[in-house]
Design an enzyme around this catalytic site. Sequence first.
Site, PDB file in Angstrom:
ATOM      1  N   GLU A 146      -1.619  -3.360 -41.139  1.00 47.44           N
ATOM      2  CA  GLU A 146      -0.630  -2.672 -41.973  1.00 47.44           C
ATOM      3  C   GLU A 146      -0.489  -1.211 -41.569  1.00 47.44           C
ATOM      4  OE1 GLU A 146       0.057  -2.133 -46.757  1.00 47.44           O
ATOM      5  OE2 GLU A 146      -1.814  -1.364 -45.892  1.00 47.44           O
ATOM      6  N   GLU A 243       1.802  -4.831 -55.454  1.00 48.02           N
ATOM      7  CA  GLU A 243       0.806  -3.772 -55.323  1.00 48.02           C
ATOM      8  C   GLU A 243       1.405  -2.459 -55.834  1.00 48.02           C
ATOM      9  OE1 GLU A 243      -2.382  -2.697 -51.893  1.00 48.02           O
ATOM     10  OE2 GLU A 243      -0.367  -1.922 -51.550  1.00 48.02           O
TER      11      GLU A 243
END
Length: 262
Positions: A146, A243
């Site tokens: 990521e 998230e």
Amino acid sequence: MAELKFDANLKWLFTEVDFLQRFDAAAKAGFTGVEYAAPYIYKATELKRRLTDAGLKQVLINSPTGKPGTPERQGIACMPDKVTQFHADFELALEYAVELESGFIHVMAGIRQEGVSRDRAFARFVSNIIWASEKAKDTNVRILLEAQNKRDAPGFLLESQAHAAAVAEAVDADNVGIMFDVYHAQIDEGDLVPKLQAMLPQIFHVQVADPPRRHEPGTGETNFRTIFDTIRASDYIGWIGCEYSPIGGTVEGLTWIKELAQ
């Protein structure tokens, strides 16, 4: 168009109750999957029992990171002097992931150390991911990479979606792919729909939150209806991790799913 599949990040959602109670809270709210970064203060058997009792799928965990405020807080995978520790950390993460039947381990690249060139840090990260890929190849666990934005994570090695994709391409393994975090991508890069469309073959997982304050989709600057329509029209069949930090109560804030994604 395919139906979108959302999972709850238990670090960020349902914080109204203690962590171990969040599994039942997520299931009661309609989630069928969960993710969270750091399971390691709990026994894997206890977490597995919570998942089973709530009827939930473990979607992802992170590999271990250092304490807040330390150079290792964003991971150590790009640090040339931390190879032995990285190996031990990933082996622990893999043990947990196998026990929890987690689909993914997110390996955070880390912050480039002072005096270490970008090329050297990048090479170390690639080497560590190649090693991790081999370790995980006989399991059902895949590895996520990521990029993070420079405002929240200054000095983080993977600064763009292209950087993350370059690592995945260099490793060239079926069990290594991209976690496309809409929040991070929007802050530093924007142009989200073309990026999503171009990278979808490499994207294993998606996470959502709305800049600038990382709240629910629909509360900030991002056109999530278009993003969800783009994902729905693609071949993507994976999870979308929630998230974000709810503005108010977690359950009350979930109205965005019906408003933007259905």
